[in-house]
Structure formats: C-alpha cells, structure tokens
Design a protein around this motif. Sequence first.
Motif, PDB file in Angstrom:
ATOM      1  N   VAL A  41       0.854  -1.194   0.000  1.00 33.51           N
ATOM      2  CA  VAL A  41       0.000   0.000   0.000  1.00 33.51           C
ATOM      3  C   VAL A  41       0.886   1.239   0.000  1.00 33.51           C
ATOM      4  CG1 VAL A  41      -1.789   1.306   1.211  1.00 33.51           C
ATOM      5  CG2 VAL A  41      -1.815  -1.209   1.266  1.00 33.51           C
ATOM      6  N   VAL A  42       0.687   2.084  -1.009  1.00 34.27           N
ATOM      7  CA  VAL A  42       1.361   3.382  -1.065  1.00 34.27           C
ATOM      8  C   VAL A  42       0.340   4.432  -0.628  1.00 34.27           C
ATOM      9  CG1 VAL A  42       2.518   5.073  -2.539  1.00 34.27           C
ATOM     10  CG2 VAL A  42       2.870   2.620  -2.938  1.00 34.27           C
ATOM     11  N   ASP A  43       0.601   5.052   0.544  1.00 32.74           N
ATOM     12  CA  ASP A  43      -0.348   5.986   1.159  1.00 32.74           C
ATOM     13  C   ASP A  43       0.401   7.270   1.513  1.00 32.74           C
ATOM     14  OD1 ASP A  43      -2.390   7.228   2.529  1.00 32.74           O
ATOM     15  OD2 ASP A  43      -2.147   6.028   4.346  1.00 32.74           O
ATOM     16  N   PRO A  44       0.540   8.181   0.535  1.00 33.76           N
ATOM     17  CA  PRO A  44       1.334   9.395   0.787  1.00 33.76           C
ATOM     18  C   PRO A  44       0.803  10.240   1.941  1.00 33.76           C
ATOM     19  CG  PRO A  44       0.848   9.131  -1.561  1.00 33.76           C
ATOM     20  CD  PRO A  44       0.016   8.133  -0.823  1.00 33.76           C
ATOM     21  N   SER A  45      -0.506  10.222   2.158  1.00 32.30           N
ATOM     22  CA  SER A  45      -1.078  11.051   3.227  1.00 32.30           C
ATOM     23  C   SER A  45      -0.870  10.431   4.599  1.00 32.30           C
ATOM     24  CB  SER A  45      -2.573  11.266   2.990  1.00 32.30           C
ATOM     25  OG  SER A  45      -3.279  10.033   3.137  1.00 32.30           O
ATOM     26  N   GLY A  46      -0.691   9.113   4.642  1.00 26.40           N
ATOM     27  CA  GLY A  46      -0.555   8.423   5.914  1.00 26.40           C
ATOM     28  C   GLY A  46      -1.858   8.309   6.685  1.00 26.40           C
ATOM     29  N   LEU A  47      -3.004   8.599   6.028  1.00 26.84           N
ATOM     30  CA  LEU A  47      -4.291   8.616   6.717  1.00 26.84           C
ATOM     31  C   LEU A  47      -5.118   7.347   6.522  1.00 26.84           C
ATOM     32  CD1 LEU A  47      -5.397  12.264   5.786  1.00 26.84           C
ATOM     33  CD2 LEU A  47      -4.361  11.491   7.942  1.00 26.84           C
TER      34      LEU A  47
ATOM     35  N   GLY B 244      -0.767  -4.463  -5.375  1.00 33.38           N
ATOM     36  CA  GLY B 244      -0.518  -3.212  -4.669  1.00 33.38           C
ATOM     37  C   GLY B 244      -1.610  -2.190  -4.909  1.00 33.38           C
ATOM     38  N   ILE B 245      -1.675  -1.190  -4.004  1.00 35.91           N
ATOM     39  CA  ILE B 245      -2.672  -0.119  -4.109  1.00 35.91           C
ATOM     40  C   ILE B 245      -1.981   1.223  -3.884  1.00 35.91           C
ATOM     41  CG2 ILE B 245      -4.866   0.801  -3.258  1.00 35.91           C
ATOM     42  CD1 ILE B 245      -5.451  -1.859  -1.993  1.00 35.91           C
TER      43      ILE B 245
ATOM     44  N   PHE C 148      -4.915   0.257  -8.659  1.00 37.70           N
ATOM     45  CA  PHE C 148      -4.589  -1.119  -8.275  1.00 37.70           C
ATOM     46  C   PHE C 148      -3.513  -1.654  -9.203  1.00 37.70           C
ATOM     47  CE2 PHE C 148      -5.507  -5.759  -8.428  1.00 37.70           C
ATOM     48  CZ  PHE C 148      -5.303  -6.047  -7.076  1.00 37.70           C
ATOM     49  N   PHE C 149      -2.454  -2.209  -8.622  1.00 43.05           N
ATOM     50  CA  PHE C 149      -1.343  -2.781  -9.394  1.00 43.05           C
ATOM     51  C   PHE C 149      -1.372  -4.304  -9.236  1.00 43.05           C
ATOM     52  CE2 PHE C 149      -0.214   1.520  -8.358  1.00 43.05           C
ATOM     53  CZ  PHE C 149       0.481   2.005  -9.449  1.00 43.05           C
ATOM     54  N   ASN C 150      -1.257  -5.006 -10.359  1.00 38.01           N
ATOM     55  CA  ASN C 150      -1.281  -6.463 -10.287  1.00 38.01           C
ATOM     56  C   ASN C 150      -0.452  -7.057 -11.413  1.00 38.01           C
ATOM     57  OD1 ASN C 150      -3.302  -7.481 -12.631  1.00 38.01           O
ATOM     58  ND2 ASN C 150      -3.916  -5.471 -11.871  1.00 38.01           N
ATOM     59  N   LYS C 151      -0.145  -8.330 -11.273  1.00 41.38           N
ATOM     60  CA  LYS C 151       0.640  -9.055 -12.272  1.00 41.38           C
ATOM     61  C   LYS C 151      -0.216 -10.020 -13.070  1.00 41.38           C
ATOM     62  CE  LYS C 151       4.862 -11.863 -12.679  1.00 41.38           C
ATOM     63  NZ  LYS C 151       5.938 -12.547 -11.925  1.00 41.38           N
ATOM     64  N   SER C 152      -1.289 -10.522 -12.466  1.00 38.02           N
ATOM     65  CA  SER C 152      -2.152 -11.491 -13.144  1.00 38.02           C
ATOM     66  C   SER C 152      -3.605 -11.138 -12.924  1.00 38.02           C
ATOM     67  CB  SER C 152      -1.885 -12.914 -12.637  1.00 38.02           C
ATOM     68  OG  SER C 152      -2.248 -13.021 -11.278  1.00 38.02           O
ATOM     69  N   VAL C 153      -4.458 -11.655 -13.802  1.00 41.45           N
ATOM     70  CA  VAL C 153      -5.891 -11.379 -13.721  1.00 41.45           C
ATOM     71  C   VAL C 153      -6.493 -11.981 -12.454  1.00 41.45           C
ATOM     72  CG1 VAL C 153      -8.103 -11.744 -14.878  1.00 41.45           C
ATOM     73  CG2 VAL C 153      -6.057 -11.298 -16.235  1.00 41.45           C
ATOM     74  N   SER C 154      -5.890 -13.064 -11.926  1.00 44.63           N
ATOM     75  CA  SER C 154      -6.450 -13.722 -10.739  1.00 44.63           C
ATOM     76  C   SER C 154      -6.507 -12.797  -9.537  1.00 44.63           C
ATOM     77  CB  SER C 154      -5.626 -14.971 -10.399  1.00 44.63           C
ATOM     78  OG  SER C 154      -4.286 -14.615 -10.084  1.00 44.63           O
ATOM     79  N   SER C 155      -5.615 -11.801  -9.485  1.00 45.62           N
ATOM     80  CA  SER C 155      -5.620 -10.881  -8.348  1.00 45.62           C
ATOM     81  C   SER C 155      -6.852  -9.971  -8.359  1.00 45.62           C
ATOM     82  CB  SER C 155      -4.347 -10.034  -8.341  1.00 45.62           C
ATOM     83  OG  SER C 155      -4.238  -9.283  -9.533  1.00 45.62           O
ATOM     84  N   MET C 156      -7.516  -9.869  -9.517  1.00 42.96           N
ATOM     85  CA  MET C 156      -8.729  -9.055  -9.584  1.00 42.96           C
ATOM     86  C   MET C 156      -9.817  -9.624  -8.668  1.00 42.96           C
ATOM     87  SD  MET C 156      -7.950  -6.665 -11.717  1.00 42.96           S
ATOM     88  CE  MET C 156      -6.937  -6.277 -13.151  1.00 42.96           C
TER      89      MET C 156
ATOM     90  N   LEU D  76     -10.568  -6.121  -1.131  1.00 42.95           N
ATOM     91  CA  LEU D  76     -10.016  -4.764  -1.062  1.00 42.95           C
ATOM     92  C   LEU D  76     -11.049  -3.696  -1.400  1.00 42.95           C
ATOM     93  CD1 LEU D  76      -6.525  -5.399  -2.696  1.00 42.95           C
ATOM     94  CD2 LEU D  76      -7.057  -5.165  -0.265  1.00 42.95           C
ATOM     95  N   ARG D  77     -11.822  -3.916  -2.462  1.00 39.94           N
ATOM     96  CA  ARG D  77     -12.790  -2.882  -2.857  1.00 39.94           C
ATOM     97  C   ARG D  77     -13.823  -2.604  -1.758  1.00 39.94           C
ATOM     98  NH1 ARG D  77     -14.291  -1.175  -8.000  1.00 39.94           N
ATOM     99  NH2 ARG D  77     -13.374  -3.017  -8.980  1.00 39.94           N
ATOM    100  N   PRO D  78     -14.486  -3.646  -1.164  1.00 41.51           N
ATOM    101  CA  PRO D  78     -15.452  -3.349  -0.094  1.00 41.51           C
ATOM    102  C   PRO D  78     -14.811  -2.658   1.113  1.00 41.51           C
ATOM    103  CG  PRO D  78     -15.750  -5.586  -0.912  1.00 41.51           C
ATOM    104  CD  PRO D  78     -14.476  -5.082  -1.486  1.00 41.51           C
TER     105      PRO D  78
END
Length: 418
Positions: A55-61, A109-110, A124-132, A139-141
């Motif tokens: 998780v990349v969270d620049p705000s830290g919130l 990753g997000i 959303f960063f992914n390498k394969s379709v299975s991560s969707m 993650l989405r909910p």
Amino acid sequence: MRKVWTVIKKEYLERVRSKSFIIGTVLGPALMSMFIVVPILVADKGGDEERTVGVVDPSGLYFDALESALRERGSDNVILTEIPTVQRGVDPALDDLRAGILDESLYSGILIPVDFIDSAEATFFNKSVSSMVMRDRFLRPALNQVLREGRFARAQIPDSLYNDLVARTDWTSVTVTEEGVEEQADEDVPFMMAMALIMIIYMMVIMYGSHTLTAVIEEKGSRMVEVLLASVSPGDLMLGKVLGIGLAGLTQFGIWAGAFFLLSQRGVSVGEFALDTSFLTPVILINFVAFFLLGFFLYATLYAGIGAMCNSVQDSQQFHTPLVMGLVIPMLLLSLVIRSPDSTASVALSLVPLFSPVLMFMRVCVETPPLWQIGLSWGLMILSIWLASRMAGKLFRLGILMYGASPTWATLLRVLRH
C-alpha cells in the motif's frame, strides 16, 4: 413372456456381475460429488492462503483504516504492508511496489492518493488477472468502507448516526408448509440436494441408455444376435434388453440410496453441507423415481433402435450426439427454471418429453407445480415412449440383421417409412 424374462435375466446378470458395475457403484457417488460437493469445498476453502498487498499511502491517513476494515470483514488472509513515501516521494515508492510485484514478494498493490476522500479514486497494481478476484472480494469493499467513514467524519456525522445509516438486515428464512407449520430453512441444503438428484437422473439416463446402445451393437457385431433371433422375436429381444438394463440401473440407484440414507442418519456432513433426508418428501421421491424410469425408458428405447441400425459404435455417433443433447440442453436451462419456475417458458419447456426428466423434476424440487402439470408431463412421456417403441421396434426388426455400409439419417428415415 418367458422368452422376454430370459433376456431380462441375461442382461441384468451380465451387468450386475461385471467389474464395471461394481466399480461404478463405488465410484459413482464420488464422481457426482465432483460436481456437487467439490465446488462447495472450493468455495469454502478457496483463497485461504495469505496474500501480501503493498500500500502506497502518501497522506498516511488511510493505511490503518484500510487494515482495520479488512479485519472487521474477516479478511485475515489479506496482509497489508505499507511502502513508505516519507522523504523520497511517491514515484520511488511506486517503483518499489512494482519491483515487489514482479519478484512476487508482493501479490498486488494499491496507491491511495492524498485526495482520496474527495476523488474516491485508487490505483490497483497487479501481475495477473487472478488478483482481480481478491481486489473485488476483499479490497474494494474495505476501501469503500474507509471512504464512507472518511466522508462521514469530515461531515461530523455522529458515530451513532453512521451506524444507523450503514445498518443491514439480518435474514432468517422460514418455510411455511401446507400443514401450517413454520420451519426455519437453510436454502443451500434443498438446492444442493435438488442438484444432486438432477445429476443422478442425468448421469444414469445417459450411462444406461448408452449401455443399451453398445449392448445391441456388440451383439450385432459378434453375430450373436442371429443366434438369439432364432428363438426370440426382435420385439421381445429389444424389450428384454431395455428392461434388463433398466433393472440394473435401479439396482445401482437402490444401493446408492441406501448408503445415502445410512450416512444421513449418522449426521455425516461435507464442509457446511449436511446430508439431510428431510428434503426428500414423498412428492419429491415419487417424482424422482418416476422421471428416472420414464427418462430411462424413453432414451433407452431410442438407443436400442439406433443401435440395431449401426455396425459399430463409431457409426452410432452421428445419432448419439443429438439424443444426448436432449439431456444437455435442459441442464443449460436449469437457471431459467430456478429463477422463475412458474413462468410460461419454464412450464412449456418442462413439458417437452426429452426435457421433462430434468426440468420438470427441478420444478418439483424448487416449487411444486400444479399436479395437472406433473401428470401431463408423465402422460406426454408415456406417449413418447409408446411412439418411440414403435419406431425403435421397426428399426430393430429391419436393422438388426443389416450389415455393410454405415447408416445415415436418410437410411434411418427410409426404414421408418416402410
């Protein structure tokens, strides 16, 4: 009738004494469980392995809030790891995220931007379709929950009001019987039991119908049929074969039913699916036996007539496939019946004799249709069996001693016209 009984006894004993019958009786339920129980276990157990998400969270919130939302939802298999952005910016953090996904230290990753509460956007960063699948299921909910909580907090909405706004109903299903008794119901058990019974009808009709086809072709190919016809008429021979093979199928089903009943009495369950005989009401049991027998005799009679015209199993494939589609097509239409069992389309399709063993029986299991519809489907199937037996009898009488060129549809129609 004595000659017919002799043929019935021969066909029955040949099958129940064979190794294939014994193996099929033992492995048949296991094979059917692949279509019924295995998906349940996969659904229960699938995705339990831990997945690490950067998780990349620049705000830290948002990192802590997202992690808390996942835990609240029971998504313990999703492990979040924060990729720091302090003193180096977002781009280097994204480079680390991409590198982690490529070397498989991270599953996905997000990137949650600083203005997430306003924009409601995330990458959303992914390498394969299975991560969707994981993204949409977990993650989405959870991130939607973070978004709602953030906007409510910014609007200074009290926690009590927030809890009221996001409250959801807790459903309990109760089945009202004709006797007026209300019973708490588990929707999964009747559905899975109905599917198990449908699969039994589907597999048994195809399997034992095909046995009739191959039995006729084998005897015709070995010239054994010429010896048999010296002492029994073609019609009696066909009737004896159909009844003998049908009794073998009933024997196998009887063994399965007995084993199922014993296991259900002992409270055996697979995952969250319990073997429960309470679903098997008299109406369902009677219709199951009726549609199994009617379906078998309809298809077996047609198979016997076609087998008499063919010189080898290869010759029969052009006729075999259209017959099988009579059972495959209703399997594809099950969702229609389940969604709307009383619709015009469901009623009409379930009355088609070739479809009735699957579709009408599913209607009986889902929501018992009027008795006149069940009776009409039985009557139409009996009429179809009578017509099929007349056509198959003609094919059997004229085709059982025909050898030479492979039969075609034109040959079959020409024989039926005579």
